[in-house]
Write an enzyme that holds these catalytic residues in place. Structure first.
Site, short mmCIF file in Angstrom:
data_model
loop_
_atom_site.label_atom_id
_atom_site.label_comp_id
_atom_site.label_asym_id
_atom_site.label_seq_id
_atom_site.Cartn_x
_atom_site.Cartn_y
_atom_site.Cartn_z
CD GLN A 111 31.82 17.29 4.65
OE1 GLN A 111 31.16 17.47 3.64
NE2 GLN A 111 32.35 18.29 5.33
CE LYS A 126 27.15 17.85 1.53
NZ LYS A 126 28.22 18.85 1.80
CG ASP A 166 26.26 21.32 0.31
OD1 ASP A 166 27.47 21.40 0.56
OD2 ASP A 166 25.85 21.08 -0.85
CB THR A 209 32.52 27.79 3.23
OG1 THR A 209 31.81 27.05 4.22
CG2 THR A 209 33.01 26.86 2.14
CG ASN A 240 27.29 30.46 2.80
OD1 ASN A 240 28.31 29.78 2.87
ND2 ASN A 240 26.94 31.29 3.76
CB SER A 379 30.47 22.99 11.36
OG SER A 379 29.55 23.54 10.45
P1 NDP Z 1 24.06 28.08 -2.09
O1 NDP Z 1 22.81 27.33 -2.26
O2 NDP Z 1 24.14 29.18 -1.10
O3 NDP Z 1 24.56 28.66 -3.49
C1 NDP Z 1 24.77 27.83 -4.57
C2 NDP Z 1 25.11 28.67 -5.78
O4 NDP Z 1 25.53 27.82 -6.84
C3 NDP Z 1 23.90 29.44 -6.32
O5 NDP Z 1 24.34 30.62 -6.93
C4 NDP Z 1 23.33 28.45 -7.33
O6 NDP Z 1 22.57 29.06 -8.36
C5 NDP Z 1 24.60 27.86 -7.92
N1 NDP Z 1 24.32 26.50 -8.38
C6 NDP Z 1 23.88 25.46 -7.64
N2 NDP Z 1 23.70 24.37 -8.38
C7 NDP Z 1 24.02 24.74 -9.64
C8 NDP Z 1 24.03 24.05 -10.87
N3 NDP Z 1 23.69 22.75 -10.95
N4 NDP Z 1 24.46 24.73 -11.94
C9 NDP Z 1 24.82 26.04 -11.87
N5 NDP Z 1 24.79 26.75 -10.72
C10 NDP Z 1 24.42 26.11 -9.63
O7 NDP Z 1 25.18 26.96 -1.75
P2 NDP Z 1 26.63 27.16 -1.10
O8 NDP Z 1 27.20 28.47 -1.48
O9 NDP Z 1 26.53 26.80 0.33
O10 NDP Z 1 27.46 25.98 -1.80
C11 NDP Z 1 28.19 26.17 -2.99
C12 NDP Z 1 29.22 25.06 -3.15
O11 NDP Z 1 30.11 25.09 -2.03
C13 NDP Z 1 28.67 23.63 -3.19
O12 NDP Z 1 29.49 22.85 -4.04
C14 NDP Z 1 28.83 23.16 -1.75
O13 NDP Z 1 28.89 21.73 -1.68
C15 NDP Z 1 30.17 23.79 -1.41
N6 NDP Z 1 30.46 23.96 0.01
C16 NDP Z 1 29.59 24.62 0.83
C17 NDP Z 1 29.88 24.77 2.17
C18 NDP Z 1 29.02 25.56 3.09
O14 NDP Z 1 29.41 25.74 4.25
N7 NDP Z 1 27.87 26.07 2.66
C19 NDP Z 1 31.11 24.19 2.75
C20 NDP Z 1 31.99 23.60 1.77
C21 NDP Z 1 31.65 23.49 0.46
P3 NDP Z 1 20.97 29.00 -8.31
O15 NDP Z 1 20.58 30.00 -7.27
O16 NDP Z 1 20.51 29.34 -9.68
O17 NDP Z 1 20.61 27.59 -7.92
O1 2IT Z 2 30.75 20.57 2.16
C1 2IT Z 2 30.85 20.98 3.33
O2 2IT Z 2 31.93 20.90 3.95
C2 2IT Z 2 29.68 21.59 3.96
N1 2IT Z 2 28.65 21.72 3.30
C3 2IT Z 2 29.73 22.04 5.39
C4 2IT Z 2 29.56 20.88 6.33
C5 2IT Z 2 29.40 21.23 7.78
O3 2IT Z 2 29.12 20.29 8.53
O4 2IT Z 2 29.55 22.38 8.18
#
Ligand code: NDP
Ligand code: 2IT
Length: 447
Positions: A111, A126, A166, A209, A240, A379
């Site tokens: 980050q 984080k 996250d 994102t 998301n 953000s």
């Molecule tokens: P969500 O919780 O909305 O979705 C996560 C998705 O990934 C779900 O479909 C989940 O499945 C799956 N998942 C999570 N863990 C695992 C695992 N161990 N094995 C297989 N599938 C898995 O999270 P986000 O969409 O927000 O985040 C997804 C990724 O994006 C992460 O790596 C996060 O760090 C990154 N990210 C997110 C940001 C944000 O703004 N939200 C910003 C930048 C990066 P299930 O429902 O079965 O758990």
């Molecule tokens: O991994 C990431 O960049 C996030 N989960 C978003 C962080 C934020 O402060 O919006």
């Protein structure tokens, strides 16, 4: 890795030998920095790297809460405040049973550079918990978030540390966290981002994102005289980031062909249309169901226990689930099935040897710290709007997001070219992100 950075890495891996994910993230960054360290000795003289790899502060606490049956549950809570040279600590909170200090240190470390790349004033942090929101009632999630905030509120603030979402932390959780924070502090202030639109949230933050990742992919392809139009796109995850990657791919004329969750993947070679996508959004965001239900609804093939890589032909792959979800065999399958571009919506989803294979095969590779920075960037726009007590339109926020993603792409490419590594976006992102933070740390002295 060699020389000074190798020595530093060896020391760190001796000290934290059990922190696998953290060491992986550090190794990737240090691996890119050797030529810069040789060219600019002041970074070594000021021991910037030695300071950067240690979080400035780590808070670990107990979260006892009462479940719906009156039973007492106990989880661990964390906030890793890694570096605030560029601005207040900023980064998401992850709720997932796998959460531990190594995973949060890797995410906090990444980050720092991601936030630096946005060009905005943001430090890196984080946090999270090993709490599993799956199968919990709204009341249980609310009670858990309340107890977590009973401790966290003393460490955060609009100019100190600003958490967000996250994995496992979306609008519902941010609402409960914000409610308790406001009650404890008796102040209405923008200490969390990803808030609801009616109470301080920003338009486009939920989309940011995913949209940003596709804007970055689009910039990469366009720099290589190509585009998203007409391309088949493999997407992992269905949360998301995955949902809004799919939406923007559709906007730009591409064809999403997969989603997944922790149980398996669906492959829809007819393409995931807007109507199917809104069905998935309801399934995942309201009903909190499993992606396998997609195949019952639309007749697409479901692969239990598999990730989508290489299960069908596709030109683009955008991992949006979690760390280390693309390994060597999957990379081979991706390449054999016509993949020309991999862009990380998730944080560190591609294993280091898989990244090497992609580079060797001349597949374009966009690392997460650059490609998924749109979330934290918006953000920061939410923080700006909160400070000014006004709200920008959807068009205004999206316009700013597009400019930020384009600028990140340009910074990565020019840093890569400056170091003579062509279009290696990994090196470019690490060097461009590092320089700003390192220069600020030198300016601010040894603190
Ligand atoms: P969500 O919780 O909305 O979705 C996560 C998705 O990934 C779900 O479909 C989940 O499945 C799956 N998942 C999570 N863990 C695992 C695992 N161990 N094995 C297989 N599938 C898995 O999270 P986000 O969409 O927000 O985040 C997804 C990724 O994006 C992460 O790596 C996060 O760090 C990154 N990210 C997110 C940001 C944000 O703004 N939200 C910003 C930048 C990066 P299930 O429902 O079965 O758990
Ligand atoms: O991994 C990431 O960049 C996030 N989960 C978003 C962080 C934020 O402060 O919006």
């Amino acid at each position: 890795m060699r020389g000074y950075v190798k020595e530093l890495y060896d020391k760190l891996s001796g000290k934290y030998s059990w922190e696998r994910e953290f060491l992986q993230a550090v190794s990737e960054v240090l691996g890119s920095l050797n030529p810069l360290m040789e060219r600019e000795p002041r970074y070594r003289k000021h021991r910037v790297l030695e300071r950067l790899v240690e979080p400035e502060r780590t808070i670990i606490f107990r979260i006892p809460w009462i479940d719906d049956h009156g039973g007492i549950q106990v989880n661990s809570g964390y906030r890793v405040e890694f570096n605030n040279a560029l601005g207040p600590y900023k980064g998401g909170m992850r709720f997932h049973p796998s959460v531990n200090l190594s995973i949060l240190k890797f995410l906090g470390f990444e980050q720092i550079f991601k936030n630096s790349l946005t060009g905005l004033s943001l430090g890196g942090a984080k946090g999270g918990s090993d709490f599993d929101p799956k199968g919990k009632s709204d009341n249980e999630v609310m009670r858990f978030c309340g107890v977590l905030m009973d401790e966290l509120y003393r460490h955060i603030g609009p100019n100190t540390d600003v958490p967000a979402g996250d994995i496992g932390v979306g609008g519902r959780e941010i609402g409960y966290l914000f409610g308790r924070y406001k009650k404890l502090k008796n102040t209405f202030e923008g200490t969390l981002t990803g808030k609801g639109l009616g109470w301080g949230g920003s338009l486009i933050r939920p989309e940011a994102t995913g949209y940003g990742t596709v804007y970055f992919a689009s910039a990469m392809l366009s720099a290589h005289k190509n585009s998203i139009e007409g391309k088949r796109v493999l997407i992992s995850g269905s949360g998301n980031v995955a949902q809004f990657v799919a939406e923007k791919i559709l906007d730009l004329g591409g064809k999403p062909v997969s989603f997944s969750d922790s149980n398996g993947s669906i492959i829809d070679t007819d393409g995931i249309t807007r109507a199917k996508l809104s069905w998935v959004m309801e399934l995942k965001n309201q009903l909190r169901g499993r992606i396998s239900e997609y195949s019952k609804e639309f007749g697409a093939k479901y692969y239990e226990g598999k990730r989508p890589w290489g299960l069908t032909e596709a030109e683009i792959a955008i991992p949006c689930a979690t760390q280390n979800e693309i390994g060597r065999d999957e990379t081979r399958a991706l390449i054999d099935n016509g993949c020309i571009c991999v862009v990380e919506g998730a944080n560190m989803p591609t294993e280091p040897t898989a990244v090497e294979m992609l580079h060797d095969a001349k597949v374009l590779f966009g690392p997460g710290k650059a490609a998924n920075a749109g979330g934290v960037a918006v953000s920061s726009l939410e923080m700006s709007q909160n400070s000014m007590r006004l709200s920008w339109t959807r068009e205004e926020v999206d316009r700013r997001l597009q400019i930020i993603m384009k600028d990140i792409h340009t910074s990565c490419l020019s840093a890569a070219r400056d170091m003579g590594v062509g279009d290696d976006y990994v090196t470019g992102a690490n060097i461009a992100g590092f320089r700003k933070v390192a220069d600020a740390m030198i300016d601010q002295g040894v603190v």
